[in-house]
Scaffold this active site. Structure first.
Site, PDB file in Angstrom:
ATOM      1  CG  HIS A 121      -2.084   1.057   1.501  1.00 15.44           C
ATOM      2  ND1 HIS A 121      -1.566   2.083   1.619  1.00 15.44           N
ATOM      3  CD2 HIS A 121      -3.243   0.789   1.241  1.00 15.44           C
ATOM      4  CE1 HIS A 121      -2.812   2.813   1.881  1.00 15.44           C
ATOM      5  NE2 HIS A 121      -3.944   1.962   1.665  1.00 15.44           N
ATOM      6  CG  ASP A 198       0.111  -2.382   6.294  1.00 13.86           C
ATOM      7  OD1 ASP A 198      -0.831  -2.554   7.087  1.00 13.86           O
ATOM      8  OD2 ASP A 198       0.167  -1.668   5.462  1.00 13.86           O
ATOM      9  CD  GLN A 201      -6.953  -5.016   3.382  1.00  9.35           C
ATOM     10  OE1 GLN A 201      -7.898  -5.900   3.362  1.00  9.35           O
ATOM     11  NE2 GLN A 201      -7.104  -3.600   3.333  1.00  9.35           N
ATOM     12  CE  LYS A 224      -8.160  -0.373   5.693  1.00  5.51           C
ATOM     13  NZ  LYS A 224      -7.007  -0.250   4.953  1.00  5.51           N
ATOM     14  CB  CYS A 362      -3.706   3.122  -1.589  1.00  9.60           C
ATOM     15  SG  CYS A 362      -4.803   4.383  -1.278  1.00  9.60           S
TER      16      CYS A 362
HETATM   17  C1  LIG Z   1      -5.711   0.446   4.506  1.00 10.01           C
HETATM   18  C2  LIG Z   1      -4.508   0.130   4.543  1.00 10.01           C
HETATM   19  C3  LIG Z   1      -3.512   1.032   5.038  1.00 10.01           C
HETATM   20  C4  LIG Z   1      -3.805   2.290   5.592  1.00 10.01           C
HETATM   21  O1  LIG Z   1      -4.576   2.417   6.785  1.00 10.01           O
HETATM   22  P1  LIG Z   1      -5.154   3.659   7.410  1.00 10.01           P
HETATM   23  O2  LIG Z   1      -6.264   3.130   8.381  1.00 10.01           O
HETATM   24  O3  LIG Z   1      -5.758   4.486   6.203  1.00 10.01           O
HETATM   25  O4  LIG Z   1      -4.091   4.395   7.867  1.00 10.01           O
HETATM   26  C5  LIG Z   1      -2.115   0.418   5.004  1.00 10.01           C
HETATM   27  N1  LIG Z   1      -1.815  -0.738   4.600  1.00 10.01           N
HETATM   28  C6  LIG Z   1      -2.839  -1.418   4.007  1.00 10.01           C
HETATM   29  C7  LIG Z   1      -2.329  -2.858   3.518  1.00 10.01           C
HETATM   30  C8  LIG Z   1      -4.239  -1.259   4.144  1.00 10.01           C
HETATM   31  O5  LIG Z   1      -5.098  -1.969   3.656  1.00 10.01           O
END
Ligand SMILES: *Cc1c(COP(=O)(O)O)cnc(C)c1O
Length: 404
Positions: A121, A198, A201, A224, A362
């Site tokens: 992302h 990260d 997801q 999320k 993104c």
């Molecule tokens: C949504 C997402 C982000 C960013 O999350 P925010 O809540 O907008 O800060 C980063 N990495 C991944 C893989 C995402 O799906």
């Protein structure tokens, strides 16, 4: 077993109509919907004990502080962190990544190397590029295959004594690929590199164990995971959080302030300057409880059923291509219709009450890899149904007829 009709009762928004049709919400990878119990927690906070935390001795402040710290413990337990103070409340994944990327500025030297993956992302690319600009470190990229998997042989070759940091998402938001993070963390540690995962997801799909993973940093967003927007978490191993400098100066993050010198507060307050999103943090804890009451094992089984069903049904449409065909993926289907712009499909599908995401998600480097402007992305959650997938398939067929 998931009782989806009963679960749907928990989400008031799912009763909504959009353009005269029942809402079909398939944009879960962008943000999840909010169950009543989380909405109630937010209303309860502002109705009954809204106060600033950690400061007042009065009753409301104590209640709010207790609830906020309780939420931190719930999150600690859920991610299996060793200590509650290894959980830092942030405004979300992006904020969490930036705390770490900024924190490494003085820990890197020119020509040190940072490895990221081709599946990231933008929020897990740009902060590292900025870090490289500040330090003269070099960004290396693990490439991807046509199926949307990382090329592990190249990862092995990229790792060296110069590698200081590795950043990879657990699950790609654009394609749904689940990356082999256990193996990647182990390999990074053999060269002494720190790893940030990260989990934006994976949070809604997989219950992690940060100690078993032996990961150095793990970041996620509440929104999320059935929680509210504007709040998230940074897990860091205690030794790393002690090494990193504070991200912002202000109230709450200090021990003692004079004009000559300020000493910083201990963990977690060192990284929590200013009044935080108190209500959001409390609601994050309630959302974690809610997800656990459904059960992550059951969620995985059911979402996998939806993924298989959706894949099969969508592939019945001639000229439809799915991007991201790894055997290891979650309930995200990124696709295009031959010769049609994804935006046009998204617009028609929306007229029929179905929320999908169109665009580059993104993750422009992934779109460049496939040489496409973007995709249509349908991402399923445990409150979605096969009937909703049928509605999507009909809508895409209709779009195809209108556009070609
Ligand atoms: C949504 C997402 C982000 C960013 O999350 P925010 O809540 O907008 O800060 C980063 N990495 C991944 C893989 C995402 O799906």
């Amino acid at each position: 077993m998931i009782n989806v009709q009963k679960i749907r009762e928990d989400f008031p928004i799912l009763k909504r109509m959009v353009n005269g049709k029942p809402l079909v919400y398939f944009d879960n990878a962008a943000t999840s919907q909010t169950p009543q119990i989380v909405i109630d927690a937010i209303v309860d906070y502002y109705s009954n004990y809204n106060a600033n935390i950690h400061r007042g001795v009065h009753a409301l402040s104590q209640e709010a502080t207790d609830a906020y710290e309780q939420a931190r413990k719930k999150i600690q337990k859920h991610f299996n962190a060793k200590h509650p103070y290894e959980i830092i409340f942030t405004s979300g994944t992006t904020h969490s990544i930036n705390i770490v990327a900024t924190g490494f500025t003085n820990l890197l030297q020119k020509d040190d190397e940072i490895i990221v993956s081709a599946l990231e992302h933008h929020s897990n690319i740009v902060p590292w590029q900025m870090l490289c600009e500040r330090t003269g470190a070099v960004l290396k990229v693990i490439p991807m295959t046509e199926e949307g998997e990382l090329v592990m042989d190249v990862y092995d070759q990229l790792l060296s004594s110069k590698t200081k940091l590795v950043f990879v998402n657990h699950i790609s938001n654009a394609l749904g690929t689940i990356n082999p993070i256990e193996e990647m963390i182990k390999k990074a540690h053999t060269v002494g590199a720190a790893v940030l995962i990260d989990a934006a997801q994976s949070g809604p799909h997989i219950k992690p164990d940060v100690q078993a993973l032996d990961v150095d940093f793990y970041v996620a967003s509440a929104h999320k995971l059935c929680g509210p927007t504007g709040v998230g978490m940074l897990y860091g191993k205690e030794e790393w959080l002690n090494k990193l400098p504070p991200y912002q100066g202000g109230g709450e993050m200090i021990e003692e302030v004079t004009f000559e010198k300020t000493t910083y507060a201990g963990l977690p307050h060192k990284f929590e300057a200013g009044t935080p999103n108190i209500c959001g943090g409390i609601a994050f804890g309630v959302a974690i409880d809610y997800m656990n009451s459904i059960g992550f094992d059951d969620i995985a089984v059911y979402e996998n059923e939806l993924l298989e069903y959706g894949t099969k049904r969508l592939l019945e449409i001639e000229g439809l291509r799915i991007y991201g065909t790894s055997k290891h993926k979650t309930s995200v289907i990124s696709f295009n219709l031959e010769g049609v712009h994804p935006y046009d499909v998204g617009t028609i599908v929306d007229k029929l009450g179905i929320a999908v995401r169109t665009g580059h998600h993104c993750a422009q480097p992934i779109m460049d890899f496939y040489q496409i402007p973007g995709t249509i992305r349908a991402s399923f959650s445990f409150y979605n149904t096969k009937e909703e997938i049928d509605a999507l398939v009909e809508a895409v067929k209709k779009a195809k007829m209108m556009l070609s």
